[in-house]
Design an enzyme around this catalytic site. Structure first.
Site, PDB file in Angstrom:
ATOM      1  N   HIS A   1      58.273  29.508  45.377  1.00 22.05           N
ATOM      2  CA  HIS A   1      58.384  30.867  44.848  1.00 22.05           C
ATOM      3  C   HIS A   1      59.535  31.520  45.614  1.00 22.05           C
ATOM      4  CE1 HIS A   1      54.045  29.940  44.579  1.00 22.05           C
ATOM      5  NE2 HIS A   1      54.007  30.729  43.520  1.00 22.05           N
TER       6      HIS A   1
ATOM      7  N   ASP B   1      58.572  32.670  49.026  1.00 24.16           N
ATOM      8  CA  ASP B   1      58.195  31.658  50.027  1.00 24.16           C
ATOM      9  C   ASP B   1      59.374  31.357  50.925  1.00 24.16           C
ATOM     10  OD1 ASP B   1      55.887  31.272  48.502  1.00 24.16           O
ATOM     11  OD2 ASP B   1      56.671  29.487  47.509  1.00 24.16           O
TER      12      ASP B   1
ATOM     13  N   GLU C   1      51.961  27.812  33.471  1.00 25.75           N
ATOM     14  CA  GLU C   1      50.860  27.165  34.193  1.00 25.75           C
ATOM     15  C   GLU C   1      49.562  27.899  33.896  1.00 25.75           C
ATOM     16  OE1 GLU C   1      51.593  26.403  38.376  1.00 25.75           O
ATOM     17  OE2 GLU C   1      49.467  26.653  38.811  1.00 25.75           O
TER      18      GLU C   1
ATOM     19  N   HIS D   1      42.903  24.286  38.266  1.00 27.37           N
ATOM     20  CA  HIS D   1      42.824  25.332  37.245  1.00 27.37           C
ATOM     21  C   HIS D   1      42.071  24.837  36.024  1.00 27.37           C
ATOM     22  CE1 HIS D   1      46.692  27.411  38.970  1.00 27.37           C
ATOM     23  NE2 HIS D   1      45.732  27.253  39.861  1.00 27.37           N
TER      24      HIS D   1
END
Ligand code: XLS
Ligand code: CA
Ligand code: CA
Length: 439
Positions: free
Chosen positions: A101, A104, A232, A271
């Site tokens: 990201h 990050d 995602e 997920h």
């Protein structure tokens, strides 16, 4: 360059009889299988956020992770030290790709201008290390969930200024991803969801979400970014109702807004299971819809109802996932990204390496098992036989759209003594076990 992990040398493949915890037992990077090395087949990826930024905190306690760069005070030096450590870890683990990201790799400044300038500086450093080492960016993304400004969402916020801020952030993150040769750009709808309908205009939020994604597609084309755009799915956490609940929901959403040709899916194991599916269900669904883009390889804990992001050690999950990937003809630009973190109590720097070794070996073994299952045709032959009635006679007519209810009623009245066959689930499970257990 400073060595951050002097106690760990380059991890070697020693085979399945090895008792060395710092060795691969199944992942043999250079072993050629069907014309490609294992490394090329598996496209293992380091997740920057967990590996370099994860502190080990949870709702009950602060961070535990011992990391050799934590005493660096200057924020830019701190960011560069993490980048150095990232490349050292990839080198020692024989991992070719990483994913991040924007936040990050570089901290936010006081203004967006300052934030972008900091990002540019760290990206230039990253670019230099990539050129020196040949390591590649699997995907970039924007963190639009940590900062309080996104408490109501990013592209699905109730505040137009936040929508604009989010657009500016994604624009910049896409530029940076392109500059670093990123092979994909990921959208995970962090806070794109809601808690209560009492304060939510879901129709507007959904439409704005689609508007945002359309702008991203336009911008991708404008700057000539040739990577894949990926969404995602995740059903919950942080919001109660996440708009990108699962693969089926995302595919329906994309079709509704005419975006289905522009996006593929990044399927994460944890997920899929939080959505009440098996991991392989979502991977399979993406594949049969031509939308399998990439994988976030991890696993949840069936006894805990949240996103535990554990390193994947479940051989069945890995085998069934690789079964889909092989049938997909590989992942193309995608990869197996370990969106996984060591447990809070696995706090020593060496645990990073031990965790990755466990995940990489699990997927390497799963790959070999899946390949053998496919080569021997055991499951596919069984399935072909199970559906054989659709290859001829009335079944063929149904598939070819030649019949209607009246024709079928006439047929059924003449053929109402039907014998059906067993699904043989236990037999098939036992065959899979045999392939896993045998050497
Ligand atoms: C969080 C997600 C996130 C995405 C990238 O649950 O897994 O890490 O992969 O934003
Ligand atoms: Ca993920
Ligand atoms: Ca996750």
């Amino acid at each position: 360059m400073k060595e951050y992990f002097p106690n760990v040398s380059k991890i070697q493949y020693e085979g399945e009889t090895s008792t060395n915890p710092f060795a691969f037992k199944y992942f043999n990077p250079d072993e050629v299988i069907n014309g490609k090395t294992m490394k090329e087949h598996l496209r293992f990826t380091l997740s920057y956020w967990h590996t370099l930024c994860g502190a080990g905190s949870d709702p009950f306690g602060s961070g535990t992770m011992e990391r050799p760069w934590l005493d660096i005070k200057d924020p830019i030096e701190f960011a560069k030290a993490k980048m150095d450590a990232c490349f050292e870890i990839m080198e020692k683990l024989n991992i070719d790709f990483f994913a991040f990201h924007d936040r990050d790799i570089a901290p936010e400044g006081k203004t967006l201008v300052e934030t972008n300038a900091i990002l540019d500086e760290v990206v230039a450093y990253c670019d230099k290390l990539m050129k020196e080492t040949g390591k590649k960016l699997l995907w970039g993304t924007a963190n639009m969930f940590s900062h309080p400004r996104f408490m109501h969402g990013a592209s699905t916020t109730c505040e137009a200024d936040i929508f604009a801020f989010a657009a500016a952030q994604v624009k910049k993150a896409m530029e940076v991803t392109k500059l670093l040769g990123g092979e994909n750009y990921v959208f995970w709808g962090g806070r794109e969801g809601y808690e209560t309908l009492l304060n939510t205009n879901m129709k507007l939020e959904e439409e704005n979400f689609a508007r945002f994604l359309k702008m991203a597609v336009d911008y991708k084309k404008k700057i000539g970014f040739t990577g894949e755009l990926l969404i995602e799915p995740k059903p919950k956490e942080p919001t109660k109702h996440q708009y990108d609940t699962d693969a089926a929901t995302v595919l329906g959403f994309l079709r509704k807004y005419g975006l289905e040709k522009e996006f593929k899916l990044n399927i994460e194991a944890n997920h899929a299971t939080l959505a009440g599916h098996t991991f392989e269900h979502d991977v399979h669904l993406a594949r049969i819809n031509g939308a399998l883009g990439s994988i976030d390889a991890n696993m949840g804990d069936p006894n805990l109802g949240w996103d535990t992001d554990q390193f994947p050690t479940n051989i069945y999950d890995a085998t069934y996932c690789m079964y889909e990937i092989i049938q997909n003809g590989g992942l193309g630009k995608g990869g197996l990204n370990f969106d996984s973190k060591p447990r809070r109590a696995s706090f020593e720097p060496e645990d990073i390496f031990l965790s990755y070794i466990s995940g990489m070996d699990t997927f390497a073994k799963g790959f070999k098992v899946a390949l053998k299952l496919i080569e021997d045709g055991v499951l596919e032959n069984f399935k072909a036989d199970r559906y054989a009635t659709f290859n001829e006679g009335i079944g063929k007519d149904i598939v070819e759209g030649k019949v209607d209810f009246e024709t079928l009623e006439k047929y059924a009245l003449e053929h109402d003594q039907i014998k059906v066959k067993s699904g043989r689930q236990e037999m098939l499970e036992s065959i899979v076990n045999q392939y896993i257990f045998s050497k």
